[in-house]
Design a protein around this motif. Structure first.
Motif, mmCIF file in Angstrom:
data_model
loop_
_atom_site.group_PDB
_atom_site.id
_atom_site.type_symbol
_atom_site.label_atom_id
_atom_site.label_comp_id
_atom_site.label_asym_id
_atom_site.label_seq_id
_atom_site.Cartn_x
_atom_site.Cartn_y
_atom_site.Cartn_z
ATOM 1 N N GLN A 105 -21.154 34.510 23.566
ATOM 2 C CA GLN A 105 -22.313 34.707 24.441
ATOM 3 C C GLN A 105 -23.161 35.910 24.022
ATOM 4 O OE1 GLN A 105 -20.361 34.752 28.335
ATOM 5 N NE2 GLN A 105 -21.224 32.724 28.759
ATOM 6 N N ALA A 106 -22.548 36.849 23.322
ATOM 7 C CA ALA A 106 -23.306 37.989 22.817
ATOM 8 C C ALA A 106 -24.225 37.582 21.668
ATOM 9 C CB ALA A 106 -22.359 39.099 22.352
ATOM 10 N N LYS A 107 -23.929 36.451 21.015
ATOM 11 C CA LYS A 107 -24.719 36.001 19.870
ATOM 12 C C LYS A 107 -25.649 34.832 20.195
ATOM 13 C CE LYS A 107 -21.933 37.671 16.046
ATOM 14 N NZ LYS A 107 -21.736 37.471 14.610
ATOM 15 N N ILE A 108 -25.351 34.093 21.263
ATOM 16 C CA ILE A 108 -26.158 32.928 21.619
ATOM 17 C C ILE A 108 -26.700 33.121 23.030
ATOM 18 C CG2 ILE A 108 -26.219 30.419 21.853
ATOM 19 C CD1 ILE A 108 -23.802 30.230 20.066
ATOM 20 N N PRO A 109 -28.013 33.079 23.235
ATOM 21 C CA PRO A 109 -28.578 33.217 24.583
ATOM 22 C C PRO A 109 -28.039 32.156 25.532
ATOM 23 C CG PRO A 109 -30.299 33.446 22.926
ATOM 24 C CD PRO A 109 -29.063 32.993 22.198
ATOM 25 N N ALA A 110 -27.877 32.520 26.787
ATOM 26 C CA ALA A 110 -27.285 31.621 27.778
ATOM 27 C C ALA A 110 -28.093 30.342 27.958
ATOM 28 C CB ALA A 110 -27.135 32.347 29.109
ATOM 29 N N LEU A 128 -15.115 33.931 24.522
ATOM 30 C CA LEU A 128 -16.356 33.607 25.224
ATOM 31 C C LEU A 128 -17.360 34.767 25.166
ATOM 32 C CD1 LEU A 128 -17.876 31.564 27.035
ATOM 33 C CD2 LEU A 128 -16.751 32.618 29.004
ATOM 34 N N GLN A 129 -16.878 35.989 25.355
ATOM 35 C CA GLN A 129 -17.779 37.144 25.364
ATOM 36 C C GLN A 129 -18.460 37.330 24.014
ATOM 37 O OE1 GLN A 129 -15.897 40.781 26.597
ATOM 38 N NE2 GLN A 129 -17.781 41.964 26.515
ATOM 39 N N THR A 130 -17.712 37.138 22.934
ATOM 40 C CA THR A 130 -18.275 37.295 21.588
ATOM 41 C C THR A 130 -19.354 36.256 21.316
ATOM 42 O OG1 THR A 130 -16.191 38.210 20.746
ATOM 43 C CG2 THR A 130 -17.727 37.304 19.119
ATOM 44 N N ARG A 168 -8.586 27.497 21.913
ATOM 45 C CA ARG A 168 -8.956 27.911 20.562
ATOM 46 C C ARG A 168 -10.003 29.014 20.571
ATOM 47 N NH1 ARG A 168 -10.736 23.372 16.292
ATOM 48 N NH2 ARG A 168 -8.483 23.084 16.242
ATOM 49 N N GLY A 169 -10.894 29.004 21.555
ATOM 50 C CA GLY A 169 -11.956 30.003 21.590
ATOM 51 C C GLY A 169 -13.007 29.661 22.622
ATOM 52 N N GLY A 185 -27.485 26.604 25.919
ATOM 53 C CA GLY A 185 -26.543 25.527 26.196
ATOM 54 C C GLY A 185 -25.461 25.961 27.155
ATOM 55 N N GLU A 186 -24.344 25.214 27.170
ATOM 56 C CA GLU A 186 -23.228 25.499 28.070
ATOM 57 C C GLU A 186 -22.058 26.049 27.270
ATOM 58 O OE1 GLU A 186 -22.299 21.962 30.170
ATOM 59 O OE2 GLU A 186 -24.232 21.840 31.221
ATOM 60 N N PHE A 187 -21.346 27.017 27.864
ATOM 61 C CA PHE A 187 -20.211 27.669 27.209
ATOM 62 C C PHE A 187 -18.969 27.465 28.062
ATOM 63 C CE2 PHE A 187 -24.124 29.845 26.271
ATOM 64 C CZ PHE A 187 -24.070 30.124 24.916
#
Length: 317
Positions: free
Chosen positions: A251-256, A247-249, A266-267, A259-261
């Motif tokens: 969210q570091a590449k896609i702005p919050a 999740l951290q990786t 699996r990841g 969408g929803e994370f």
């Protein structure tokens, strides 16, 4: 955009370096109206700052003779936050003069101890934040003018360029400003359309102040309005993609706000709404993360189509 506190400090710095400055000159430097300067001066005087005003021809403002501001001191964490903010100005899709950013960085370095200076100098030397793909970037001064109007609850008249390059004149009541997917938007009530509208800031050609005030609705959430307007109305596809990364990786590449994370075995499951699948495929490829498509099936088709185009171009002689 500039916070009023930043402007108060700017006034004090200007008055320290000039024996006296007129209200019009301060307004020009701060890119605000003279009456806003008068309000800032009053705030400084209420805070106990010895700012003196002289009326009449040749009048203006000055600091009481002999008064000097104490030097600014930052902790290393505060200096790091300021430096990252300054380095990120290009990433914010704003036209901000390079000398202003470089000058501010130099001032931060000067007030740091040697160890802090060395660490931040290394940060500036090794970090590169490139802007997004957009060529139309609004001036920082424009955002400041809009921000002032929002804060003062003052109507403005704008010249606005539409997508087909037509220009219309609108009188609006500005409620707030927000960034969304690489663009800046002004949320405002349009008196011509008699309703809330979003205006791309980079399409605003000119802003003129109107000497009329308005009442903003209580609890108006600018960000929520932007997300609701752009995230659902224009979206044709509900997309669910599972990245094989934590999740951290992701969210570091896609702005919050994209969408929803959700963390999975699996990841990370990423769910969003989008209007153009080929463009979304290119976005996914730019992340350089392995993933699995859950929906829609048309996203797989768009991926295959892009792959075929790339293969065809690779074989050209």
């Amino acid at each position: 955009m500039y916070h009023p506190t930043t402007r108060l400090l700017t006034i004090l710095e200007l008055l320290q370096t000039h024996p006296q400055m007129s209200g019009d000159e301060l307004a020009r430097r701060l890119e605000v109206e003279p009456r806003t300067v008068r309000r800032y001066i009053l705030m400084l005087q209420e805070m106990g700052m010895p700012v003196e005003g002289n009326r009449g021809p040749g009048g203006g403002y000055r600091l009481r003779p002999g008064y000097k501001l104490p030097p600014l001191l930052f902790t290393e964490e505060e200096a790091t936050a300021i430096t990252l903010g300054l380095l990120g100005t290009q990433w914010l899709e704003l036209r901000l003069p390079a000398p202003a950013v470089e000058g501010a960085l130099a001032k931060v370095f000067r007030v740091l101890p040697l160890r802090g200076r060395e660490r931040l100098r290394g940060l500036t030397a090794t970090m590169a934040l490139s802007p997004n793909r957009h060529t139309a970037r609004p001036d920082a001064a424009l955002l400041v003018s809009l921000s002032d109007a929002v804060q003062e609850r003052r109507r403005i008249r704008i010249e606005y360029g539409t997508r087909d390059h037509a220009v219309s004149e609108r009188t609006v009541e500005p409620y707030g400003i927000a960034g969304w997917q690489g663009y800046w938007y002004l949320a405002a009530y349009c008196t011509m359309r008699q309703g809330l509208r979003l205006f791309r800031v980079d399409r605003i050609r000119q802003v003129t102040s109107v000497d009329e005030h308005f009442t903003r609705p209580e609890n108006f959430d600018t960000t929520a309005f932007v997300v609701e307007s752009l995230g659902t109305v224009r979206a044709r596809w509900s997309v669910r993609v599972e990245f094989e990364a934590d999740l951290q990786t992701v969210q570091a590449k896609i702005p919050a706000v994209y969408g929803e994370f959700t963390a999975t075995a699996r990841g990370t499951l990423f769910a969003t709404l989008y209007d153009d699948l080929p463009t979304f495929v290119r976005f996914l490829m730019s992340l350089d993360l392995p993933f699995v498509v859950h929906e829609p099936e048309e996203l797989r088709t768009a991926m295959i189509s892009l792959a075929e185009k790339m293969i065809a171009m690779a074989h050209r002689q």
